[in-house]
Scaffold this motif. Structure first.
Motif, PDB file in Angstrom:
ATOM      1  N   GLY A   1       0.823  -1.213   0.000  1.00  0.00           N
ATOM      2  CA  GLY A   1       0.000   0.000   0.000  1.00  0.00           C
ATOM      3  C   GLY A   1       0.848   1.250   0.000  1.00  0.00           C
ATOM      4  N   LEU A   2       1.962   1.221   0.738  1.00  0.00           N
ATOM      5  CA  LEU A   2       2.863   2.365   0.768  1.00  0.00           C
ATOM      6  C   LEU A   2       3.456   2.615  -0.615  1.00  0.00           C
ATOM      7  N   LEU A   3       3.776   1.551  -1.334  1.00  0.00           N
ATOM      8  CA  LEU A   3       4.277   1.716  -2.698  1.00  0.00           C
ATOM      9  C   LEU A   3       3.207   2.305  -3.614  1.00  0.00           C
ATOM     10  N   TYR A   4       1.960   1.854  -3.421  1.00  0.00           N
ATOM     11  CA  TYR A   4       0.888   2.305  -4.309  1.00  0.00           C
ATOM     12  C   TYR A   4       0.499   3.762  -4.069  1.00  0.00           C
ATOM     13  N   VAL A   5       0.673   4.245  -2.849  1.00  0.00           N
ATOM     14  CA  VAL A   5       0.191   5.584  -2.497  1.00  0.00           C
ATOM     15  C   VAL A   5       0.703   6.648  -3.456  1.00  0.00           C
ATOM     16  N   PHE A   6       1.976   6.564  -3.809  1.00  0.00           N
ATOM     17  CA  PHE A   6       2.568   7.606  -4.648  1.00  0.00           C
ATOM     18  C   PHE A   6       2.693   7.167  -6.110  1.00  0.00           C
ATOM     19  N   ALA A   7       1.883   6.180  -6.499  1.00  0.00           N
ATOM     20  CA  ALA A   7       1.892   5.723  -7.886  1.00  0.00           C
ATOM     21  C   ALA A   7       1.527   6.825  -8.883  1.00  0.00           C
ATOM     22  N   PRO A   8       0.581   7.733  -8.590  1.00  0.00           N
ATOM     23  CA  PRO A   8       0.277   8.785  -9.574  1.00  0.00           C
ATOM     24  C   PRO A   8       1.485   9.645  -9.937  1.00  0.00           C
ATOM     25  N   GLN A   9       2.318   9.995  -8.946  1.00  0.00           N
ATOM     26  CA  GLN A   9       3.508  10.784  -9.240  1.00  0.00           C
ATOM     27  C   GLN A   9       4.521   9.976 -10.054  1.00  0.00           C
ATOM     28  N   LEU A  10       4.696   8.689  -9.700  1.00  0.00           N
ATOM     29  CA  LEU A  10       5.594   7.837 -10.465  1.00  0.00           C
ATOM     30  C   LEU A  10       5.086   7.679 -11.894  1.00  0.00           C
ATOM     31  N   GLU A  11       3.780   7.515 -12.020  1.00  0.00           N
ATOM     32  CA  GLU A  11       3.150   7.368 -13.328  1.00  0.00           C
ATOM     33  C   GLU A  11       3.389   8.598 -14.197  1.00  0.00           C
ATOM     34  N   ALA A  12       3.210   9.777 -13.601  1.00  0.00           N
ATOM     35  CA  ALA A  12       3.402  11.021 -14.353  1.00  0.00           C
ATOM     36  C   ALA A  12       4.842  11.172 -14.826  1.00  0.00           C
ATOM     37  N   ALA A  13       5.792  10.690 -14.021  1.00  0.00           N
ATOM     38  CA  ALA A  13       7.200  10.801 -14.409  1.00  0.00           C
ATOM     39  C   ALA A  13       7.579   9.771 -15.468  1.00  0.00           C
ATOM     40  N   VAL A  14       7.131   8.530 -15.296  1.00  0.00           N
ATOM     41  CA  VAL A  14       7.526   7.454 -16.204  1.00  0.00           C
ATOM     42  C   VAL A  14       6.877   7.621 -17.578  1.00  0.00           C
TER      43      VAL A  14
ATOM     44  N   TRP B   1      -2.453  15.340  -2.574  1.00  0.00           N
ATOM     45  CA  TRP B   1      -1.235  14.947  -1.870  1.00  0.00           C
ATOM     46  C   TRP B   1      -1.458  14.839  -0.366  1.00  0.00           C
ATOM     47  N   VAL B   2      -2.418  15.595   0.179  1.00  0.00           N
ATOM     48  CA  VAL B   2      -2.711  15.476   1.609  1.00  0.00           C
ATOM     49  C   VAL B   2      -3.200  14.064   1.927  1.00  0.00           C
TER      50      VAL B   2
ATOM     51  N   ASP C   1     -12.274   6.467  -3.012  1.00  0.00           N
ATOM     52  CA  ASP C   1     -11.273   7.418  -3.492  1.00  0.00           C
ATOM     53  C   ASP C   1     -10.278   7.794  -2.395  1.00  0.00           C
ATOM     54  N   ALA C   2     -10.759   7.917  -1.151  1.00  0.00           N
ATOM     55  CA  ALA C   2      -9.846   8.206  -0.047  1.00  0.00           C
ATOM     56  C   ALA C   2      -8.918   7.017   0.201  1.00  0.00           C
ATOM     57  N   HIS C   3      -9.427   5.794   0.080  1.00  0.00           N
ATOM     58  CA  HIS C   3      -8.607   4.590   0.246  1.00  0.00           C
ATOM     59  C   HIS C   3      -7.498   4.557  -0.805  1.00  0.00           C
ATOM     60  N   MET C   4      -7.775   5.063  -2.002  1.00  0.00           N
ATOM     61  CA  MET C   4      -6.799   5.055  -3.085  1.00  0.00           C
ATOM     62  C   MET C   4      -5.880   6.281  -3.068  1.00  0.00           C
ATOM     63  N   GLY C   5      -6.139   7.232  -2.158  1.00  0.00           N
ATOM     64  CA  GLY C   5      -5.302   8.420  -2.092  1.00  0.00           C
ATOM     65  C   GLY C   5      -5.657   9.473  -3.113  1.00  0.00           C
ATOM     66  N   LEU C   6      -6.892   9.441  -3.629  1.00  0.00           N
ATOM     67  CA  LEU C   6      -7.291  10.363  -4.694  1.00  0.00           C
ATOM     68  C   LEU C   6      -8.133  11.530  -4.207  1.00  0.00           C
TER      69      LEU C   6
ATOM     70  N   ALA D   1       0.306   7.380   3.719  1.00  0.00           N
ATOM     71  CA  ALA D   1       1.693   6.952   3.924  1.00  0.00           C
ATOM     72  C   ALA D   1       2.031   6.917   5.407  1.00  0.00           C
ATOM     73  N   ALA D   2       1.587   7.932   6.150  1.00  0.00           N
ATOM     74  CA  ALA D   2       1.836   7.953   7.593  1.00  0.00           C
ATOM     75  C   ALA D   2       1.149   6.776   8.280  1.00  0.00           C
ATOM     76  N   LEU D   3      -0.069   6.455   7.847  1.00  0.00           N
ATOM     77  CA  LEU D   3      -0.777   5.304   8.401  1.00  0.00           C
ATOM     78  C   LEU D   3       0.007   4.017   8.177  1.00  0.00           C
ATOM     79  N   MET D   4       0.493   3.822   6.935  1.00  0.00           N
ATOM     80  CA  MET D   4       1.196   2.588   6.611  1.00  0.00           C
ATOM     81  C   MET D   4       2.517   2.488   7.385  1.00  0.00           C
ATOM     82  N   ILE D   5       3.255   3.585   7.475  1.00  0.00           N
ATOM     83  CA  ILE D   5       4.534   3.557   8.181  1.00  0.00           C
ATOM     84  C   ILE D   5       4.317   3.276   9.670  1.00  0.00           C
TER      85      ILE D   5
END
Length: 441
Positions: A48-61, A351-352, A342-347, A358-362
């Motif tokens: 889940g921690l990896l998936y949280v920031f997938a949109p930013q990774l997606e935009a870069a890749v 970024w908030v 949508d909140a579960h997916m971080g959407l 991410a804080a929850l997962m850590i």
């Protein structure tokens, strides 16, 4: 209260005698449920921690496919669609997502027979000159690109298909049990945040850290458990049946119209203009008619806050709006379902939302680490007192036992993975008890 001379003062964190059987039962269930589910929760937390920031990774890749230099003009949407058709001949057009701004590409989505359900091939077209910027496989209503799809499937089923989904359902099914049991244990001992400062080093301090972190996490973990179960195989089917029985489904716009008389079609550009004039000003997806008697459907696809999910149906010949649906008119439960997913997916909050997840997962990973540390400091090889003895349920009030059995049967029916794993846990616990009795003679 002041104790008399013949009694020993009761510790401030000791529960009342009448509550003690409940606490012993809760402690035993919490301990063994933690042993069962902690490895799965660790996997869920890491993925889940990896998936949280997938949109930013997606935009870069996939920057080349997603972004283009700003241009003052653009070609007609119909021309962009034809360019996409030329790039994927022999496929069926599913929908079109026009560029949301002057630096975005238009996404033209096709279905093909060689892909699983909910997977599509999407052609990315530059609006300024209809240049095809690339073709990628996409997934789901959110148009996840290959990297995010890979991370999503890792989180959901470890790339093991339907069998793998049982791991995440097991974690989600037990998570709320562990959280509520932990809260009951923590507050039954009248713990306070200052315990972090007053406990000496050692197991007591680790217990304090574990309890404080768990208490702070509780609301977020209960939310993730509830929303995660809606995607699961067996519990998700129960949720779907409940929503259907109570009319809590997400409404859809009606796209049935009289068949066009002359067979003319107003086209994508005109449909887009009509939808914009009707108030659909955000990012939209345009679905062409499925055949005679079907309308164009234009659906907003912005899932951040405030949510934009309005939809209209447009007659393909006359351009008349034959039906409309506003998100403001959704039933409350449909809105809550949309926001929860949508909140579960971080959407939902951008970024908030991602930072909170991410804080929850850590913190969850740290809490599980504290739990393993507690076990290590009290492991059987050190000869330390074991968890509460079996049979705590015998000391419960008599009416509580049949009521509890009925409640567990109901839970097992609604959440089958929880029910089956609980039954397995009870069988193993009984066998271990019999082995201990045999060894003791």
């Amino acid at each position: 209260m002041v104790a008399n001379d013949t009694t020993t003062p009761e510790r401030a964190d000791t529960p009342p005698a009448g509550f003690r059987p409940w606490r012993q039962l809760a402690l035993r269930v919490h301990f063994y449920a933690g042993v069962l589910v902690a490895p799965f929760l660790l996997v869920v937390a890491f993925t889940g921690l990896l998936y949280v920031f997938a949109p930013q990774l997606e935009a870069a890749v996939y920057a080349h496919q997603l972004r283009v230099p700003a241009a003052a003009t653009e070609t007609p949407l119909a021309t962009q669609v034809e360019a996409a058709r030329s790039a994927l001949p022999g496929t069926e057009l599913k929908a079109v997502r026009p560029a949301a701004d002057d630096t975005s590409t238009t996404q033209v989505i096709f279905t093909t027979d060689d892909l699983p359900d909910s997977h599509y091939r999407t052609v990315f077209v530059a609006p300024r000159d209809a240049e095809v910027r690339g073709v990628l496989e996409t997934y789901g209503s959110d148009q996840a690109l290959p990297l995010r799809t890979w991370l999503d499937e890792l989180h959901r089923n470890l790339h093991l298909g339907e069998v793998g989904r049982l791991y995440s359902e097991l974690a989600a099914s037990w998570l709320w049990v562990v959280v509520l049991g932990g809260l009951a244990l923590w507050f039954s001992r009248h713990r306070r945040a200052r315990a972090l400062r007053t406990h000496p080093p050692g197991r007591a301090r680790v217990v304090s850290w574990h309890g404080i972190a768990g208490a702070w996490l509780a609301a977020g973990l209960l939310f993730l458990s509830a929303t995660g179960l809606t995607w699961s195989t067996f519990a998700g089917d129960t949720v779907s049946r409940i929503r259907a029985a109570l009319s809590w489904q997400t409404p859809v716009v009606a796209n049935t119209v009289p068949a066009p008389a002359a067979g003319t079609d107003i086209g994508f550009d005109r449909v887009r203009e009509i939808a914009t004039a009707s108030g659909l000003t955000g990012r939209v997806e345009i679905t062409p008619p499925a055949g005679a008697g079907s309308a164009y459907t234009v659906q907003e696809v912005q899932r951040s806050w405030p949510t934009q999910q309005d939809a209209v149906a447009v007659h393909p010949e006359t351009g008349a709006i034959t039906d409309s649906l506003r998100f403001a008119d959704y039933p409350l439960m449909a809105k809550l379902s949309r926001w929860g997913i949508d909140a579960h997916m971080g959407l939902l909050f951008g970024w908030v939302n991602q930072v909170v997840l991410a804080a929850l997962m850590i913190t969850l990973i740290a809490t599980i680490g504290f739990a393993y540390r507690m076990w290590w400091l009290r492991r059987p090889t050190r000869g330390v007192v074991a968890p509460p003895p079996r049979g705590a349920w015998r000391a419960l009030p008599r009416p509580a036992v049949p009521a509890g059995v009925l409640a567990l049967c109901g839970l097992g029916y609604a959440l089958p993975v929880l029910g089956v794993s609980l039954l397995a846990f009870l069988v193993v616990d009984v066998l271990l008890g019999l082995r201990s009795q045999i060894r003791a003679g």
